[in-house]
Design an enzyme around this catalytic site. Structure first.
Site, short mmCIF file in Angstrom:
data_model
loop_
_atom_site.label_atom_id
_atom_site.label_comp_id
_atom_site.label_asym_id
_atom_site.label_seq_id
_atom_site.Cartn_x
_atom_site.Cartn_y
_atom_site.Cartn_z
N GLU A 118 -29.09 42.16 16.17
CA GLU A 118 -27.30 42.31 16.97
C GLU A 118 -26.93 41.73 15.67
OE1 GLU A 118 -27.97 40.99 20.39
OE2 GLU A 118 -29.38 43.43 21.10
N TYR A 130 -26.53 43.86 6.01
CA TYR A 130 -27.97 44.57 6.10
C TYR A 130 -27.44 45.77 5.84
CZ TYR A 130 -27.17 40.37 9.64
OH TYR A 130 -26.50 39.39 9.99
#
Length: 163
Positions: A118, A130
């Site tokens: 998250e 990411y």
């Protein structure tokens, strides 16, 4: 050009003592609104499913300092990245990428099929990292984070397929 002086060594390591736990808490507090305590790190790392990778710098005279770390849990072929943090003065130098690359390499070797994390949707540098690693958005949690100013922001739930 010939180098006459030795260079500092940067290497992956593991938590070795109480001083390392204190360094983790300090680095984490620099990067997150609610930093984790030494006791929280100690409790978390006592779990056999949790892995912590440190990136450590050793000076030419042998002084060692933690530059950053990543912590993940791997159970039943599914891994979750619990936190990634880099020392405040060392951000933007590729250390987060090095930590993530090493963690993903180890999770792949451990046969983790997929990895979740998250990330605060108001953290573009982390999201960009990411995405470059191949993570894709699989969900959102509205109002998941609350900043120091009281404003809420959502969490992006990202997944990377490893196997």
């Amino acid at each position: 050009m010939i180098e006459l002086l030795p260079r500092p060594r940067i290497f992956f390591d593991e938590v070795r003592d109480a001083a390392d736990l204190e360094a983790l808490a300090t680095i984490h507090a620099e990067g997150f609104r609610r930093g984790w305590s030494v006791d929280e790190f100690e409790s978390l790392l006592a779990d056999d499913t949790v892995r912590c990778i440190l990136l450590r710098r050793e000076s030419v005279i042998g002084w060692r300092r933690i530059l950053g770390f990543v912590i993940a849990r791997n159970t039943a072929g599914e891994a979750e990245i619990l936190t990634v943090a880099v020392l405040l003065g060392r951000r933007g130098q590729g250390f987060g990428r090095r930590l993530m690359d090493e963690l993903l390499r180890r999770l792949y070797a451990d046969r983790a099929a997929e990895v979740f994390l998250e990330v605060d949707e108001s953290n573009p540098p982390a999201i960009a990292l990411y995405r470059r690693l191949g993570f894709v958005e699989v969900g959102r949690r509205k109002g998941y984070y609350r900043g120091a100013d009281g404003r809420e922001s959502g969490a992006l739930v990202l997944r990377l397929q490893l196997h």
